[in-house]
Motif scaffolding. Structure first.
Motif, PDB file in Angstrom:
ATOM      1  N   GLY A   1      -4.924  -0.040   3.920  1.00 53.50           N
ATOM      2  CA  GLY A   1      -3.601   0.481   4.280  1.00 53.50           C
ATOM      3  C   GLY A   1      -3.841   1.599   5.278  1.00 53.50           C
ATOM      4  O   GLY A   1      -4.802   1.528   6.058  1.00 53.50           O
ATOM      5  N   ASP A   2      -3.046   2.644   5.256  1.00 47.73           N
ATOM      6  CA  ASP A   2      -3.314   3.788   6.126  1.00 47.73           C
ATOM      7  C   ASP A   2      -4.195   4.789   5.375  1.00 47.73           C
ATOM      8  O   ASP A   2      -3.971   5.047   4.199  1.00 47.73           O
ATOM      9  CB  ASP A   2      -2.003   4.447   6.569  1.00 47.73           C
ATOM     10  CG  ASP A   2      -1.250   3.574   7.562  1.00 47.73           C
ATOM     11  OD1 ASP A   2      -1.836   2.599   8.063  1.00 47.73           O
ATOM     12  OD2 ASP A   2      -0.070   3.866   7.839  1.00 47.73           O
ATOM     13  N   ILE A   3      -5.176   5.339   6.099  1.00 52.86           N
ATOM     14  CA  ILE A   3      -6.139   6.249   5.470  1.00 52.86           C
ATOM     15  C   ILE A   3      -5.739   7.694   5.758  1.00 52.86           C
ATOM     16  O   ILE A   3      -5.548   8.071   6.909  1.00 52.86           O
ATOM     17  CB  ILE A   3      -7.567   6.005   6.022  1.00 52.86           C
ATOM     18  CG1 ILE A   3      -7.931   4.519   5.896  1.00 52.86           C
ATOM     19  CG2 ILE A   3      -8.580   6.885   5.299  1.00 52.86           C
ATOM     20  CD1 ILE A   3      -9.213   4.147   6.641  1.00 52.86           C
TER      21      ILE A   3
ATOM     22  N   ALA B   1      -4.555   8.707  -0.055  1.00 54.41           N
ATOM     23  CA  ALA B   1      -4.281  10.088   0.384  1.00 54.41           C
ATOM     24  C   ALA B   1      -3.547  10.156   1.717  1.00 54.41           C
ATOM     25  O   ALA B   1      -3.721  11.088   2.481  1.00 54.41           O
ATOM     26  CB  ALA B   1      -5.581  10.888   0.455  1.00 54.41           C
ATOM     27  N   HIS B   2      -2.717   9.166   1.988  1.00 55.06           N
ATOM     28  CA  HIS B   2      -1.980   9.127   3.266  1.00 55.06           C
ATOM     29  C   HIS B   2      -0.591   9.753   3.089  1.00 55.06           C
ATOM     30  O   HIS B   2      -0.296  10.774   3.717  1.00 55.06           O
ATOM     31  CB  HIS B   2      -1.931   7.666   3.718  1.00 55.06           C
ATOM     32  CG  HIS B   2      -1.010   7.367   4.838  1.00 55.06           C
ATOM     33  ND1 HIS B   2      -1.101   7.991   6.067  1.00 55.06           N
ATOM     34  CD2 HIS B   2       0.030   6.486   4.936  1.00 55.06           C
ATOM     35  CE1 HIS B   2      -0.151   7.503   6.860  1.00 55.06           C
ATOM     36  NE2 HIS B   2       0.544   6.610   6.199  1.00 55.06           N
ATOM     37  N   ILE B   3       0.232   9.160   2.243  1.00 55.97           N
ATOM     38  CA  ILE B   3       1.517   9.784   1.890  1.00 55.97           C
ATOM     39  C   ILE B   3       1.733   9.629   0.381  1.00 55.97           C
ATOM     40  O   ILE B   3       0.962   8.952  -0.289  1.00 55.97           O
ATOM     41  CB  ILE B   3       2.727   9.153   2.639  1.00 55.97           C
ATOM     42  CG1 ILE B   3       2.901   7.683   2.232  1.00 55.97           C
ATOM     43  CG2 ILE B   3       2.581   9.311   4.132  1.00 55.97           C
ATOM     44  CD1 ILE B   3       4.279   7.108   2.540  1.00 55.97           C
TER      45      ILE B   3
ATOM     46  N   THR C   1       0.817  -1.230   0.000  1.00 64.41           N
ATOM     47  CA  THR C   1       0.000   0.000   0.000  1.00 64.41           C
ATOM     48  C   THR C   1       0.847   1.275   0.000  1.00 64.41           C
ATOM     49  O   THR C   1       0.515   2.236  -0.662  1.00 64.41           O
ATOM     50  CB  THR C   1      -0.960   0.056   1.207  1.00 64.41           C
ATOM     51  OG1 THR C   1      -0.187   0.043   2.426  1.00 64.41           O
ATOM     52  CG2 THR C   1      -1.939  -1.107   1.197  1.00 64.41           C
ATOM     53  N   HIS C   2       1.933   1.293   0.787  1.00 68.70           N
ATOM     54  CA  HIS C   2       2.772   2.503   0.806  1.00 68.70           C
ATOM     55  C   HIS C   2       4.121   2.229   1.454  1.00 68.70           C
ATOM     56  O   HIS C   2       4.369   1.138   1.960  1.00 68.70           O
ATOM     57  CB  HIS C   2       2.052   3.679   1.464  1.00 68.70           C
ATOM     58  CG  HIS C   2       1.783   3.519   2.936  1.00 68.70           C
ATOM     59  ND1 HIS C   2       0.873   2.635   3.443  1.00 68.70           N
ATOM     60  CD2 HIS C   2       2.319   4.150   4.016  1.00 68.70           C
ATOM     61  CE1 HIS C   2       0.838   2.728   4.760  1.00 68.70           C
ATOM     62  NE2 HIS C   2       1.711   3.638   5.143  1.00 68.70           N
ATOM     63  N   ALA C   3       4.981   3.244   1.435  1.00 72.57           N
ATOM     64  CA  ALA C   3       6.399   3.043   1.749  1.00 72.57           C
ATOM     65  C   ALA C   3       6.782   3.288   3.205  1.00 72.57           C
ATOM     66  O   ALA C   3       7.953   3.446   3.505  1.00 72.57           O
ATOM     67  CB  ALA C   3       7.254   3.923   0.830  1.00 72.57           C
ATOM     68  N   HIS C   4       5.820   3.332   4.128  1.00 72.24           N
ATOM     69  CA  HIS C   4       6.218   3.422   5.540  1.00 72.24           C
ATOM     70  C   HIS C   4       6.721   2.052   6.005  1.00 72.24           C
ATOM     71  O   HIS C   4       6.190   1.017   5.623  1.00 72.24           O
ATOM     72  CB  HIS C   4       5.035   3.857   6.416  1.00 72.24           C
ATOM     73  CG  HIS C   4       4.868   5.354   6.451  1.00 72.24           C
ATOM     74  ND1 HIS C   4       3.661   5.957   6.662  1.00 72.24           N
ATOM     75  CD2 HIS C   4       5.762   6.351   6.315  1.00 72.24           C
ATOM     76  CE1 HIS C   4       3.819   7.275   6.650  1.00 72.24           C
ATOM     77  NE2 HIS C   4       5.086   7.540   6.431  1.00 72.24           N
ATOM     78  N   LEU C   5       7.746   2.085   6.887  1.00 70.58           N
ATOM     79  CA  LEU C   5       8.404   0.841   7.311  1.00 70.58           C
ATOM     80  C   LEU C   5       7.468  -0.169   7.960  1.00 70.58           C
ATOM     81  O   LEU C   5       7.664  -1.369   7.818  1.00 70.58           O
ATOM     82  CB  LEU C   5       9.502   1.167   8.333  1.00 70.58           C
ATOM     83  CG  LEU C   5      10.897   1.452   7.810  1.00 70.58           C
ATOM     84  CD1 LEU C   5      11.844   1.551   8.983  1.00 70.58           C
ATOM     85  CD2 LEU C   5      11.362   0.390   6.819  1.00 70.58           C
ATOM     86  N   ASP C   6       6.447   0.333   8.658  1.00 66.24           N
ATOM     87  CA  ASP C   6       5.534  -0.621   9.304  1.00 66.24           C
ATOM     88  C   ASP C   6       4.638  -1.310   8.270  1.00 66.24           C
ATOM     89  O   ASP C   6       3.848  -2.178   8.609  1.00 66.24           O
ATOM     90  CB  ASP C   6       4.715   0.052  10.414  1.00 66.24           C
ATOM     91  CG  ASP C   6       3.928   1.250   9.945  1.00 66.24           C
ATOM     92  OD1 ASP C   6       4.333   1.895   8.966  1.00 66.24           O
ATOM     93  OD2 ASP C   6       2.889   1.561  10.564  1.00 66.24           O
ATOM     94  N   HIS C   7       4.779  -0.927   6.994  1.00 64.92           N
ATOM     95  CA  HIS C   7       4.052  -1.602   5.911  1.00 64.92           C
ATOM     96  C   HIS C   7       4.981  -2.318   4.922  1.00 64.92           C
ATOM     97  O   HIS C   7       4.562  -3.258   4.265  1.00 64.92           O
ATOM     98  CB  HIS C   7       3.161  -0.602   5.159  1.00 64.92           C
ATOM     99  CG  HIS C   7       2.021  -0.128   6.000  1.00 64.92           C
ATOM    100  ND1 HIS C   7       0.744  -0.612   5.885  1.00 64.92           N
ATOM    101  CD2 HIS C   7       2.000   0.752   7.033  1.00 64.92           C
ATOM    102  CE1 HIS C   7      -0.034  -0.036   6.798  1.00 64.92           C
ATOM    103  NE2 HIS C   7       0.706   0.789   7.499  1.00 64.92           N
ATOM    104  N   CYS C   8       6.231  -1.831   4.797  1.00 58.93           N
ATOM    105  CA  CYS C   8       7.127  -2.430   3.790  1.00 58.93           C
ATOM    106  C   CYS C   8       8.423  -2.984   4.384  1.00 58.93           C
ATOM    107  O   CYS C   8       9.165  -3.691   3.702  1.00 58.93           O
ATOM    108  CB  CYS C   8       7.465  -1.404   2.702  1.00 58.93           C
ATOM    109  SG  CYS C   8       8.535  -0.064   3.288  1.00 58.93           S
TER     110      CYS C   8
HETATM  111 ZN   LIG Z   1       1.718   4.892   6.926  1.00 56.81          ZN
END
Ligand SMILES: [Zn+2]
Length: 477
Positions: free
Chosen positions: A193-195, A168-170, A68-75
């Motif tokens: 993912g994150d909203i 629309a998160h990052i 979903t996106h590039a934050h560490l808690d997701h990737c």
């Molecule tokens: Zn995030």
């Protein structure tokens, strides 16, 4: 029956990993397996230790990852998944891939530093302490990434297709819509993912990317984040207070230390500081951006103009690239970072990690926390158990590099800079849905946050909502 299994971000806000298994696959009969996100556990030790456990499903048995996106808690667990034998494609938007090419090697570097530190101090039970993955392993996993355009449908197997829609998160962040065709039935699964913030105005200033997640969704099963499930963002413009705090600190000769997530939050905050200086609301103090990752991310942000809000585009037209602003120093090397410690005049130091779990912010905290002239401002979520949460809680001391550092500096927190929707915003978005999902599972929230959001959704929307549990498996009916 196809199922979803929650392998992370269930009962906590980190370690996002949700497995879909079709249980039947026309080619293999073992079921096609897709992992939505593959994030690192952060925060409390009990969670961090899970980073060292194997996935309950062998990594090589997973067919694809959708990110979903590039934050560490997701990737941040992707390099480990590859290390354990995963060889499938990792689908993400191009800006997410660009950001991952910075974020993941940086994470590998930090893992190596941590292991080296424990070996030097011999404080680890494991001899020698090993990194979860190395910088090189993180670089090597990038070859499995495949760019996918927003709203383009990708067929992963005969039974399963997906499409990214805006979160629309990052920068680059998306939700994942899954279409499952099994047993002659079609079902829609939506993983949020994150909203991002739904409202973009004075109360959520500085938003870089598109405002508001994709509306008018339909879903049979919704898997939704709940980070801010029990809290509401203040509905005031944070900038006057930010300006006042900075002015007061400068007047007493102190420095301002801002732990900030390197991706999105730092870039947004730099533009806010610039605007406050240009409009005379704060003095022109030297600003140090001390995070190599944040600096590289600035360049990626400037490249992806298609992601900007109108306001972000206008700011960039007016002020140009932050890298060229006079008075702003971007410390790429360790030498440049150390120089910041020598500065005893009032300055503003923006550094990561955002939850003070590692990185260069540790040096700045160790040096500046004992002095009451200084100010620490938190502009992001602090997960329980992190140093950031300890400092923010008003604790008298915090352990950094194995030693207790007294906290005498002023500590402030401005919650408005969050890139997560709060409950009124989430409900506003959910009300645009065309149908009531048959089941909603809340993930990515502390237990109290998820429980409270569940009650609100049941009461205000009448939806069937459950809080996902770690390792729980739910059938997709
Ligand atoms: Zn995030």
């Amino acid at each position: 029956m196809p199922y979803i299994q929650f392998l992370g971000a269930a009962g906590t806000v980190t370690g996002s990993k949700h497995l879909i298994n079709t249980t039947y696959d026309s080619s293999s009969k073992h079921g096609f397996q897709v992992l939505i996100d593959c994030g690192l556990f952060q925060g409390q030790k009990e969670w961090r230790e899970r980073n060292w456990q194997d996935t309950p499903v062998p990594a090589r048995g997973i067919d694809a990852v959708v990110l979903t996106h590039a934050h560490l808690d997701h990737c941040g667990w992707i390099p480990r998944l590859v290390k354990e034998g995963f060889r499938g494609p990792i689908y993400a938007t191009q800006p997410t891939i660009d950001l991952c090419s910075v974020v993941l090697p940086d994470s590998g570097h930090l893992q190596e530093e941590d292991a080296a530190f424990y070996n030097k101090r011999k404080v680890s039970k494991h001899h020698p302490a090993l990194p979860l993955y190395s910088l090189k392993e993180a670089q090597d996993c990038l070859r499995y990434f495949k760019p996918v355009a927003v709203e383009q449908t990708t067929q992963l197997s005969a039974e399963l297709a997906f499409r990214f829609v805006r979160a629309a998160h990052i920068l680059g962040s998306c939700m994942v819509e899954i279409t499952l065709q099994t047993n002659g039935r079609s079902r829609r699964l939506l993983f949020t993912g994150d909203i991002g913030r739904v409202r973009d105005s004075l109360i959520a200033p500085g938003k870089v990317v598109h405002s508001g997640p994709q509306e008018n969704e339909t879903a049979d099963v919704l898997v939704m984040e709940s980070t801010y499930g029990n809290r509401q963002h203040p509905d005031t413009d944070p900038r006057p207070e930010l300006a006042r705090l900075i002015r007061e600190t400068a007047q007493r000769g102190g420095s301002v230390i801002v732990p900030a997530f390197a991706v999105e939050r730092t870039q947004k905050f730099l533009f806010i500081l610039k605007r406050l200086m240009e409009t005379g609301q704060i003095p022109r103090l030297p600003v140090y951006c001390d995070s190599p990752m944040a600096i590289r991310a600035v360049e990626i942000f400037l490249k992806h103009t298609e992601e900007y809000t109108e306001r972000a585009a206008e700011l960039i037209r007016t002020y140009g690239s932050p890298i060229e602003w006079p008075g702003f120093t971007f410390a790429l090397t360790a030498e440049q970072s150390k120089k910041i410690n020598e500065s005893h005049y009032p300055s503003i130091i923006v550094s990561s990690s955002g939850m003070v779990t590692g990185g260069r912010i540790l040096h700045h905290m160790a040096q500046r926390l004992p002095d009451p002239k200084n100010l620490v401002i938190f502009i992001g979520f602090q997960a329980p158990g992190t140093r950031g949460a300890i400092i923010k809680s008003g604790a008298p001391e915090v352990k950094i590099f194995g030693e207790f550092v007294p906290i005498r500096a002023q500590v402030a927190a401005l919650e408005q800079f969050s890139d997560h929707a709060d409950p009124p915003e989430m409900l506003e978005w959910l009300r645009t849905f065309k149908n009531k999902p048959g089941a909603t599972y809340l993930v990515h929230g502390e237990p109290a946050a998820a429980a409270q959001l569940r009650e609100r959704m049941k009461k205000e929307l009448g939806w069937n909502v459950q809080v996902a549990e770690y390792m729980e498996r739910v059938e997709v009916e």
